[in-house]
Each structure stands twice: as C-alpha cells, then as structure tokens.
Design an enzyme around this catalytic site. Structure first.
Site, PDB file in Angstrom:
ATOM      1  N   HIS A 181      -1.223  -8.741   0.650  1.00 41.53           N
ATOM      2  CA  HIS A 181      -1.204  -7.569  -0.242  1.00 41.53           C
ATOM      3  C   HIS A 181       0.144  -6.886  -0.136  1.00 41.53           C
ATOM      4  O   HIS A 181       0.350  -5.987   0.689  1.00 41.53           O
ATOM      5  CB  HIS A 181      -2.333  -6.610   0.149  1.00 41.53           C
ATOM      6  CG  HIS A 181      -2.529  -5.482  -0.801  1.00 41.53           C
ATOM      7  ND1 HIS A 181      -3.643  -5.361  -1.591  1.00 41.53           N
ATOM      8  CD2 HIS A 181      -1.758  -4.401  -1.099  1.00 41.53           C
ATOM      9  CE1 HIS A 181      -3.556  -4.259  -2.328  1.00 41.53           C
ATOM     10  NE2 HIS A 181      -2.418  -3.665  -2.037  1.00 41.53           N
ATOM     11  N   HIS A 196       3.511  -5.334  -2.533  1.00 42.58           N
ATOM     12  CA  HIS A 196       4.089  -4.958  -3.831  1.00 42.58           C
ATOM     13  C   HIS A 196       5.537  -5.454  -3.859  1.00 42.58           C
ATOM     14  O   HIS A 196       6.472  -4.679  -3.658  1.00 42.58           O
ATOM     15  CB  HIS A 196       3.998  -3.448  -4.023  1.00 42.58           C
ATOM     16  CG  HIS A 196       2.591  -2.953  -4.132  1.00 42.58           C
ATOM     17  ND1 HIS A 196       1.928  -2.842  -5.339  1.00 42.58           N
ATOM     18  CD2 HIS A 196       1.710  -2.565  -3.172  1.00 42.58           C
ATOM     19  CE1 HIS A 196       0.698  -2.403  -5.127  1.00 42.58           C
ATOM     20  NE2 HIS A 196       0.535  -2.221  -3.823  1.00 42.58           N
ATOM     21  N   GLY A 253       4.963   5.060  -8.611  1.00 39.23           N
ATOM     22  CA  GLY A 253       4.978   5.471 -10.001  1.00 39.23           C
ATOM     23  C   GLY A 253       3.868   6.434 -10.369  1.00 39.23           C
ATOM     24  O   GLY A 253       3.712   6.786 -11.538  1.00 39.23           O
ATOM     25  N   THR A 299      -0.982   0.306  -9.532  1.00 40.43           N
ATOM     26  CA  THR A 299      -1.315   1.283 -10.560  1.00 40.43           C
ATOM     27  C   THR A 299      -0.507   1.060 -11.838  1.00 40.43           C
ATOM     28  O   THR A 299      -1.033   1.149 -12.947  1.00 40.43           O
ATOM     29  CB  THR A 299      -1.026   2.707 -10.049  1.00 40.43           C
ATOM     30  OG1 THR A 299      -1.584   2.873  -8.752  1.00 40.43           O
ATOM     31  CG2 THR A 299      -1.616   3.752 -10.973  1.00 40.43           C
ATOM     32  N   ARG A 330      -7.971   6.221 -10.643  1.00 39.93           N
ATOM     33  CA  ARG A 330      -6.889   5.545 -11.352  1.00 39.93           C
ATOM     34  C   ARG A 330      -7.332   4.240 -12.005  1.00 39.93           C
ATOM     35  O   ARG A 330      -6.528   3.588 -12.675  1.00 39.93           O
ATOM     36  CB  ARG A 330      -5.737   5.257 -10.380  1.00 39.93           C
ATOM     37  CG  ARG A 330      -5.049   6.496  -9.845  1.00 39.93           C
ATOM     38  CD  ARG A 330      -4.204   6.164  -8.627  1.00 39.93           C
ATOM     39  NE  ARG A 330      -5.050   5.819  -7.488  1.00 39.93           N
ATOM     40  CZ  ARG A 330      -4.574   5.403  -6.314  1.00 39.93           C
ATOM     41  NH1 ARG A 330      -3.263   5.262  -6.133  1.00 39.93           N
ATOM     42  NH2 ARG A 330      -5.395   5.116  -5.324  1.00 39.93           N
ATOM     43  N   HIS A 356      -9.094  -3.565  -5.254  1.00 42.13           N
ATOM     44  CA  HIS A 356      -8.649  -2.281  -4.703  1.00 42.13           C
ATOM     45  C   HIS A 356      -9.843  -1.323  -4.664  1.00 42.13           C
ATOM     46  O   HIS A 356     -10.481  -1.071  -5.678  1.00 42.13           O
ATOM     47  CB  HIS A 356      -7.539  -1.707  -5.580  1.00 42.13           C
ATOM     48  CG  HIS A 356      -7.276  -0.253  -5.349  1.00 42.13           C
ATOM     49  ND1 HIS A 356      -6.216   0.210  -4.601  1.00 42.13           N
ATOM     50  CD2 HIS A 356      -7.937   0.858  -5.792  1.00 42.13           C
ATOM     51  CE1 HIS A 356      -6.235   1.530  -4.584  1.00 42.13           C
ATOM     52  NE2 HIS A 356      -7.277   1.954  -5.297  1.00 42.13           N
ATOM     53  N   HIS A 398      -8.404  -2.136   1.357  1.00 40.84           N
ATOM     54  CA  HIS A 398      -8.340  -0.693   1.688  1.00 40.84           C
ATOM     55  C   HIS A 398      -9.707  -0.183   2.158  1.00 40.84           C
ATOM     56  O   HIS A 398     -10.017   1.009   1.997  1.00 40.84           O
ATOM     57  CB  HIS A 398      -7.894   0.157   0.488  1.00 40.84           C
ATOM     58  CG  HIS A 398      -6.676  -0.340  -0.234  1.00 40.84           C
ATOM     59  ND1 HIS A 398      -5.585  -0.866   0.410  1.00 40.84           N
ATOM     60  CD2 HIS A 398      -6.384  -0.385  -1.573  1.00 40.84           C
ATOM     61  CE1 HIS A 398      -4.659  -1.219  -0.487  1.00 40.84           C
ATOM     62  NE2 HIS A 398      -5.130  -0.939  -1.694  1.00 40.84           N
ATOM     63  N   ASP A 402       0.005  -3.621   2.485  1.00 42.41           N
ATOM     64  CA  ASP A 402       0.300  -2.831   1.281  1.00 42.41           C
ATOM     65  C   ASP A 402       1.792  -2.562   1.182  1.00 42.41           C
ATOM     66  O   ASP A 402       2.229  -1.563   0.612  1.00 42.41           O
ATOM     67  CB  ASP A 402      -0.483  -1.516   1.276  1.00 42.41           C
ATOM     68  CG  ASP A 402      -0.736  -0.970  -0.134  1.00 42.41           C
ATOM     69  OD1 ASP A 402      -0.346  -1.636  -1.111  1.00 42.41           O
ATOM     70  OD2 ASP A 402      -1.312   0.127  -0.257  1.00 42.41           O
TER      71      ASP A 402
END
Length: 387
Positions: free
Chosen positions: A62, A64, A70, A100, A164, A196, A225, A284
């Site tokens: 996991h 990014h 953002g 997101t 979200r 998520h 998470h 993450d």
C-alpha cells in the site's frame, strides 16, 4: 559474476541459523549451512556478515507511488516517492495505488511510475482504481485492466465506511468484486480487492455482507487501515478466521487516540487467536494522514513513509518478540496473498531481495534483485531525479 554472503543469521522468514548464500543473476542460487566452495575468479564479492540477521526484503502492498494527499486543496498534493525512500527502510517490493484523488491522478500515471520504479531497480506492481466508483481505469474496465496490463494485480483502494467514499451500494461492490475475481482467474494474478476502511460506524459490515450473500472467496477481500479505530480492529480480528487477510497500517498513534499502533495491533491480532498468516502490515507511504472534524473539514495532516514498517519491526523486537514471528506479516504473508511467487522468502530460486539488520534492528545493507541498493546505511542507488 556471483556474490557470496557468509555467516548470515538467516530468517527466511523462519529462523534457519547461520547460513551461507550464493547470489547471481538477480536470484538466490544456493543456501547452505555448510560453507559454499566457489572459484574466486567467479566472485564479484565475498561478504562476511559475522552473524548479523539476514531477512527477506519487505513487501509493501500500500504505497502512493505518485504521491497522495490533496484533501485540502491542490497545494496539499504530495510529490512522488523517490526510490531511496523505499530501499532505506528495507522495502524491495511495492504495490502502488491512487487514493482520494483519482480525478487529477490517473491509472496511466500510476502505471508509468510503477514502471519507472522497476527501471530503477525496485520490484513494483499496482492496483487499478481509486477511492471512488465508477472505478478509475485505463482500458475502461477493471477486469480488462487486470487481465491486460502486466503490473496491475487487483483493484484498490476502494473506499468504504468513509465520508470521502462514493458511498457504494452492496450491489455495486458485489459486481465489482466479481470482475476482480474473474480477472485474477484469467490472468493468474492476485485478483484481490484492496479496501480502504474509513472511520464510519458501518466498519466492515459491507464486507461481511458480501461474504454472506455472494459466492466470492474470502481471500479476495483485503481491508486496510483496520487499526484506525479500536472497534474496527476487533471486527477485523473476527473476519480473519473466515479466510480474509486484514491489513494494518504502520502509522503513528498518540496516547489519546482511538486507534492501535502497528505494533499494538500485531500483538492484539495474535492474542485474539486469529490465524497468523492472515495479517499483513503496510506503510501507506507517500499518503496523507489527515484528521477531520465531524463536518468533514481537515484539521491537520501528516504524510506516511515506509519507515513505519521498520519502526514497527524494531518496536516489536524491542518488546521481546521473535524476529521469525514478526517478519511474515511484512514479507511472506504479503507475497502469498498477492501471488508474487519469488518474493517474501529467502530460498534457492527466489529473487535476491535481502536485508541485513544492524544491532538496532534497522536495515544497514539492502539488496534488490541481486543489486546492492544500500550499504552501511547509505544509498548506493538513487532515483533518476534524486540529488
């Protein structure tokens, strides 16, 4: 040319004792308790570890890779994570994803960054999709992305129980999960739906309903998470015995937070009696760690890094847990779930992803696919635009 690594206290991840390894062409060629006799003319190096622990490279499912964030405007978008930010912490394999922001960031850019990391020496894959439905794809189809795009191994991170998210219905999730499952069968890939989990009170109820009302196999649901709320973590511990693997995020937790740290979650998962093989830990890395008020406005934010994995490992070892017990959730468990057959273990024929730990349980030497990326804590190989 070959590399001979001698007198390693080998954890493969199970404890093997003092062993010697021969590495060549990016693979582990031989592992033996007896000394390996090799013509010196064939050796590029001979490294005596003098009993230091040697462990598999960490597999971070996991990350990014294009940058996360953002959630408080365009100025809070994070930059892509550079190569040495992984290898410095013993990470040799990553799975990248969008979060997101699956609007200004795309599957095409995610694929490009994944391939860039491969060119720079890391092993890298990615999830298609993002937080929202309809899922962000390159080909217009989740199933087609997984089947036709080599680095894509599943779908993630689809957001549920989060303000979200796109508030997906049961039918939408079931139909999407069936696409992922069939794509995995067709392509011999993981076919995993990486979910998520937010702070919402529904928690893992959407997953339990999918398991109860469809024929989809439990192994394909990988909620992450799950340690962000203590009650949610209890749900995760109850879900794992049914065959789903749950993912703990190695983020920092304050003393007054309703959450468990990565180390606390690891201990509580094992104390619950849940199967040890059904737990993974991810970082993450590159992602935003936001805190929201009850109106959905962000109060503050931080960014995660792959250091969370080695911090969690060091903390658990400092609490007296055995290295062989802690390592699988960072190595073998992840590789087996994601069907990465040459990752997560040290044995003849496996990729030469190796990490030597120092006396503080931190990586001092890191090898990825047979190439030293870090020696004595210093990055030998950096990304194209680093420095």
């Amino acid at each position: 040319m070959l590399s001979l690594i001698e007198n390693a206290d080998l954890y493969a991840p199970e404890a093997r004792g003092i062993c010697h390894l021969l590495v060549g062409a990016g693979r582990v060629l031989h592992v033996d308790r007896e000394r390996i006799d090799v013509d010196a003319r064939l050796l590029a190096e001979r490294l005596d570890l003098q009993g230091a622990p040697l462990v598999p490279g960490l597999v971070d499912a996991h990350v990014h890779v294009t940058g996360g964030g953002g959630e408080d405007g365009f100025s809070t978008q994070a930059m892509p994570v550079p190569l040495s930010a992984y290898t410095a912490h013993g990470v040799t394999s990553v799975v990248g994803l969008l979060g997101t922001d699956d609007e200004t960031r795309s599957t095409a850019s995610l694929l490009a960054r994944t391939r860039a990391l491969r060119e720079e020496g890391l092993s890298a894959w990615c999830w298609t999709g993002g937080y929202h439905l309809p899922a962000t794809t390159l080909t217009g189809s989740v199933r087609r992305d997984i089947v036709s795009l080599g680095p894509v191994i599943g779908l993630g991170e689809i957001a549920i129980s989060d303000h979200r998210s796109s508030q997906p219905t049961h039918d939408e999730l079931a139909r999407l999960a069936s696409e992922v499952h069939v794509a995995g069968l067709l392509s011999r890939k993981a076919g995993v739906m990486h979910l998520h989990l937010g702070d919402g009170p529904r928690g893992l109820e959407p997953v339990r309903r999918l398991l109860a009302e469809t024929e989809l196999p439990p192994r394909m649901f990988h909620p992450t998470h799950v340690n962000r709320r203590k009650a949610l973590f209890e749900e995760a511990c109850e879900l794992a015995p049914g065959g789903s693997t749950v993912d703990v995020t190695a983020f920092p937790v304050g003393p007054d937070e309703d959450a468990w740290s990565g180390a606390d979650a690891w201990e509580r998962f094992h104390e619950s009696g849940a199967p040890a093989g059904r737990l993974t830990v991810s970082s993450d890395g590159g992602g935003c760690l936001p805190v929201f008020d009850n109106q959905g406005s962000m109060l503050r934010m931080d960014f995660a890094t792959s250091a969370g994995l080695t911090d969690t490992l060091a903390e658990l070892l400092g609490r007296g847990h055995e290295l062989a017990a802690v390592l699988p959730c960072l190595t073998r468990n992840v590789a087996e779930l994601l069907r990465l057959p040459r990752k997560g273990r040290i044995a003849a024929g496996m990729d030469a992803d190796l990490v030597v730990l120092d006396t503080r349980h931190r990586p001092c030497h890191v090898m990825a696919r047979g190439r030293w990326m870090v020696r004595d804590g210093r990055a030998l190989v950096t990304g194209t635009f680093e420095g």
